[in-house]
Design a protein around this motif. Structure first.
Motif, PDB file in Angstrom:
ATOM      1  N   PHE A   1     -14.699  -3.078 -24.430  1.00  0.00           N
ATOM      2  CA  PHE A   1     -14.230  -1.730 -24.693  1.00  0.00           C
ATOM      3  C   PHE A   1     -14.467  -1.406 -26.174  1.00  0.00           C
ATOM      4  N   ILE A   2     -14.443  -0.117 -26.488  1.00  0.00           N
ATOM      5  CA  ILE A   2     -14.601   0.259 -27.897  1.00  0.00           C
ATOM      6  C   ILE A   2     -13.481  -0.372 -28.717  1.00  0.00           C
ATOM      7  N   ALA A   3     -12.278  -0.371 -28.148  1.00  0.00           N
ATOM      8  CA  ALA A   3     -11.157  -0.951 -28.872  1.00  0.00           C
ATOM      9  C   ALA A   3     -11.373  -2.445 -29.097  1.00  0.00           C
ATOM     10  N   ASP A   4     -12.070  -3.106 -28.167  1.00  0.00           N
ATOM     11  CA  ASP A   4     -12.335  -4.537 -28.333  1.00  0.00           C
ATOM     12  C   ASP A   4     -13.328  -4.788 -29.457  1.00  0.00           C
TER      13      ASP A   4
ATOM     14  N   VAL B   1     -13.532  -3.282 -32.176  1.00  0.00           N
ATOM     15  CA  VAL B   1     -12.735  -3.302 -33.395  1.00  0.00           C
ATOM     16  C   VAL B   1     -12.071  -4.663 -33.569  1.00  0.00           C
TER      17      VAL B   1
END
Lengths: 374, 393, 177
Positions: free
Chosen positions: A354-357, A359
């Motif tokens: 995920f995009i959050a991952d 980060v």
């Protein structure tokens, strides 16, 4: 019945160079399917200052301040790597007291660098308070280093053949008092964030790097140890006085043994802080009196040849390759840093995250942009 | 103050003959509410920053006014002076409309929120239903903001917030149902009226099912209000600022105004529905006192939300959805079912209710005491260690 | 050399062992590189670089599973390419030197052996202009895509202008204007 085919395409998103969590000026071109990353292409070079070219244009000693700028989060360690390479090249002998001082300041710097790494990883996960607490402790370390060399970020403390200044009076007392104060605080920060359920959910089983993959991509330092390879230059190829000191090499141990995920890399850094504290205490016990620097000629002309020297910096072993043609300035200096190799593994890791991952991955690799671009 | 409230109450409840007088009266009331909402939102922004400062061993804003209490006004003024930027390629109409919708969604809820026990701006018999529906406007506002900004990060933020808020409205509504079942009404007045002054008379302690419902409601409301650990639509470290990335000046203020006012709404609903409204025992109750008690309860809840925000990291988007659909919604159905059965049992055995409530109350007190004592011991140990290490040895 | 540094030679690999292994496997007569100040180093002709590297990585007595660093030095007509290998199993290191002509120099990419070589070779290409055959993604990494020249070559001339930005060295006359 006619089946209509819907045309879909990936969305290209530009992450950086001005993005809050790319830790400096790094750019990622991400192709996503909604939130899931399909393809990630890092674009580095925004902080390329051609430090290696600068090195070819100046005398051996004058390059030391530039090494501060290679990795400004842990400038002492970068200083040391270069000095050690040139000392080996020119056959300069370093007095023992200088070695002890070098170890002390480097380990202090390692603590502060890891504090930044841990704090920034927390902040990327949305937890601000641990970050501020970590930076508060880093301030104290900056005070100590300011006491010994007069600078708070780019120290220029080491010189060829030793260090520039002896430890001032009260440096020992103040450092030991800080360590006594720091150890419970470190526990506190650890308890506040590392055992947090949400934090573990975000970090565990994310971006798993197996030991083989880590070796293939040449991950170094805490990132390598997070994958379970127990290798530390200080222990396995001891330089300076590290073989006289007693410390452990932590490997990533979540709750299920070594996994190699973000949490393992994170926890290695937290453990290394404890080991650094141990090392500093031992150094103060053993530190002898004596000279702090060897006599080095003003105009240094090392013999022709090349050398590759590794030292353990907070971001893994920094390799300094120096080629010398017997002149008063280096023929070539190549700096191989930990962030560079860690960055090269991200395109492969990012697929399917995920995009959050992403980060979280950047945070757990502790990438420092100036070190990456040099 | 009592008289003031009485007067306003009289105005509203009076038989207003002419439509003009009614209009003026309603205008006055909404202006008063707007004033209150601004003060609450601004004050909460100040409180949040000071609390955060306290937790992070720094001070927080302390320059404007006594102890920095006027900081929010300075911030508002500063934002008002900023250029109102609209990005190229933005959908101008939607871009301008979005912050207003967000604002209306939150402002609308204040119409039915109780002020103490006896006083309501408008006493709807479907108050809770109205509150839940009007908050849905916020979703549309955020989605509009994300879409119209012509920025992919904003779009992602808008989509996230749509997914999140639409999902979490269900557990919010479902977790309120057991209480509605218990009180048999959707009106805030009757919900408060059905509860007593002492804690064991509150809805939260009526049965284990309402007790758990309260926590489901609290979590889901956090998610609806975009607060940590569910601040995913605007997660700074991921989406820059999410749906409001491209906003500046007063439009930006509108978003944050709505967010902080929403904090108070969460607290107030929790206080009114679960925590006994503004009741006070021993005949101490009057309009003004109940108002204060109600505020105290609401702001206590708000404080807990702030506390959570500065302690916890944030969920990932899929984990957040999993939590909603796989945990909270099934659990709240179970709670609804359980409460229905409990009501039948209570109907047969009336003494059982007071026993259950008292037991729950005792458990709460025990947990609270345990928590406070542990915290005190921890603080004492830390202080001792620090004193010990800093003074020498 | 200081007695402290002398201890490091314990982990240094005996170069003759490597030379013999390569001879057994490939029938190549390699020579030792004498210019290394520390550690063992061997010279490999550029056309057999890939096969030698494969042996160094796969042979059970060597197991160089890690490419630590890859770089080059521009010296006169030659481009000296240095590969530093390491083995975690035996904890030994070796330096491989490969000489190619500076102008239009070409060498096989080793990124098929070590994935980490991808970026290292891109950097060498970018800064020194060495072409790596068979590299999956040989683009500039540090400099902008449209940059001319390779900055770390000795014959590199600073461009006086890039993308409309004046880059001539500052002189006093210019300051007076």
């Amino acid at each position: 019945m006619v089946k209509e085919e819907l045309k879909t395409e990936y969305m290209t998103i530009n992450m950086g160079p001005q993005h809050p969590s790319t830790h400096g000026v790094i750019r990622f071109v991400i192709k996503t399917d909604g939130e899931i990353i399909h393809h990630c292409e890092p674009d580095v070079g925004y902080l390329h200052r051609s430090i290696e070219k600068i090195a070819e244009l100046m005398p051996w000693q004058s390059f030391i301040p530039y090494t501060d700028r290679v990795d400004y989060v842990a400038a002492m360690n970068a200083n040391w790597s270069y000095c050690m390479a040139v000392e080996k090249l020119a056959g300069i002998e370093v007095p023992e007291r200088a070695e002890y001082l070098r170890v002390i300041v480097s380990e202090l710097n390692r603590i502060s660098s890891h504090l930044v790494a841990i704090g920034a990883a927390d902040m990327d996960m949305g937890a601000y308070t641990p970050f501020i607490h970590a930076l508060r402790e880093r301030e104290s370390i900056n005070d100590l280093l300011e006491l010994i060399c007069g600078a708070r970020l780019t120290y220029n403390y080491m010189s060829l053949g030793g260090v520039r200044f002896d430890a001032p009076p009260l440096f020992k007392e103040k450092t030991l008092a800080f360590l006594d104060h720091f150890e419970p605080v470190h526990e506190q920060i650890h308890r506040l964030i590392s055992d947090n359920h949400i934090f573990q959910k975000r970090f565990r089983k994310v971006a798993v790097v197996s030991a083989d993959m880590a070796k293939k991509y040449n991950l170094v330092g805490p990132n390598l140890r997070g994958s379970g390879v127990k290798f530390d230059v200080r222990k396995d190829e001891p330089y300076s006085i590290y073989d006289q000191l007693d410390f452990d090499v932590p490997v990533g141990k979540g709750f299920e043994g070594v996994v190699g995920d973000c949490y393992d890399r994170y926890i290695v850094r937290a453990e290394e802080i404890r080991q650094s504290v141990r090392i500093i205490r031992q150094c103060f016990d053993k530190m002898p009196e004596g000279d702090i620097a060897a006599k080095v000629k003003r105009v240094l002309k090392p013999p022709a040849g090349h050398i590759y020297v590794r030292t353990e910096t907070p971001r893994g072993d920094a390799g300094y390759f120096i080629s010398c043609d017997g002149k008063t300035s280096p023929e070539r200096v190549k700096i191989r840093t930990g962030s560079f190799t860690a960055m090269s593994i991200i395109p492969e890791l990012a697929k399917g995250l995920f995009i959050a991952d992403l980060v979280a991955v950047i945070g757990s690799f502790d990438i420092v942009a100036p070190e990456l671009d040099r | 103050m009592d008289i003031l409230i009485q007067t306003i109450g009289d105005i509203i409840n009076a038989d207003l003959g002419s439509p003009l007088a009614a209009f003026i009266a309603l205008l006055l009331v909404s202006l008063a509410i707007l004033g209150f909402m601004s003060l609450t939102a601004g004050g909460l922004s100040f409180i949040e920053r000071r609390v955060a400062g306290r937790m992070q061993s720094r001070i927080g804003p302390n320059r404007v006014g006594p102890q920095g209490i006027l900081q929010f006004m300075a911030d508002g003024l500063k934002c008002a002076q900023k250029e109102d930027l609209i990005p190229d390629g933005a959908d101008r109409l939607l871009f301008k409309l979005a912050p207003v919708l967000c604002f209306i969604g939150v402002f609308g809820t204040f119409a039915v929120l109780p002020w103490g026990n006896g006083f309501f701006a408008s006493e709807l018999n479907v108050g809770l239903l109205y509150l839940m529906s009007v908050t849905s406007l916020v979703v549309i506002g955020m989605l509009m903001a994300g879409w119209s900004s012509n920025n992919k990060w904003s779009l992602l933020g808008g989509m996230r917030s749509a997914a999140q808020m639409v999902s979490y409205e269900i557990p919010v509504a479902l977790s309120l149902l057991p209480v509605i079942l218990l009180c048999g009404s959707l009106s805030f007045k009757e919900l408060i009226g059905a509860q007593g002054a002492m804690p064991w008379d509150w809805n939260i302690l009526n049965s284990p099912f309402t007790f758990i419902s309260f926590f489901i409601f609290f979590l889901a409301a956090l998610a609806e209000g975009n607060r940590t650990p569910f601040d995913i639509p605007e997660g700074e470290s991921e989406l820059v600022a999410g749906y409001c990335t491209e906003y500046s000046g007063l439009r930006f203020v509108f978003f944050f105004f709505a967010e902080w006012a929403n904090l108070y709404v969460i607290g107030a609903v929790a206080a009114a529905v679960f925590l006994g409204g503004g009741h006070l025992p021993f005949g101490l109750e009057s309009d003004i006192v109940s108002l204060l008690v109600f505020f105290a309860k609401s702001f206590f809840m708000v404080f807990i939300i702030i506390w959570l925000r500065w302690t916890l990291p944030r969920f990932r988007v899929d984990q957040m959805m999993t939590l909603c659909w796989k945990t909270l919604i099934p659990l709240s159905f179970v709670m609804l079912f359980g409460q229905a059965i409990t009501l039948l049992i209570y109907h047969e055995l009336t003494f059982l209710q007071s026993i259950v409530s008292l037991v729950l109350f005792a458990i709460c007190v025990l947990v609270g005491v345990k928590f406070v004592s542990r915290v005190l011991v921890n603080i004492k140990e830390q202080k001792y260690k620090m004193m010990h290490t800093l003074t020498g040895s | 050399m200081s007695p402290i540094y002398a201890r490091m030679s314990e982990v240094v690999l005996n170069i003759d062992v490597v030379l013999n292994i390569v001879k057994d496997e490939l029938g190549l007569d390699l020579v030792q590189d004498e210019s290394a100040i520390e550690g063992s180093s061997l010279v490999v002709p550029s056309e057999s670089l890939l096969s030698v590297m494969e042996v160094l990585r796969q042979h059970e007595k060597l197991k160089f599973r890690v490419l630590m660093s890859q770089t080059g030095v521009h010296r006169g007509e030659d481009m000296l390419l240095f590969y530093h290998l390491h083995s975690y199993e035996f904890s030994h290191t070796i330096c491989v030197l490969c000489v190619v002509p500076a102008e239009g120099g070409e060498v096989d990419s080793v990124s098929c052996i070590w994935s980490g070589a991808d970026w290292l070779e891109r950097e060498t290409f970018d800064l020194l202009g060495v072409h790596f055959k068979g590299h999956p993604n040989l683009r500039r990494i540090m400099m902008p895509e449209d940059w001319e020249g390779h900055p770390l070559r000795k014959d590199y001339k600073m461009p006086t202008e890039y993308a409309g930005i004046d880059n001539t060295p500052c002189s006093l006359e210019k300051l007076d204007d």
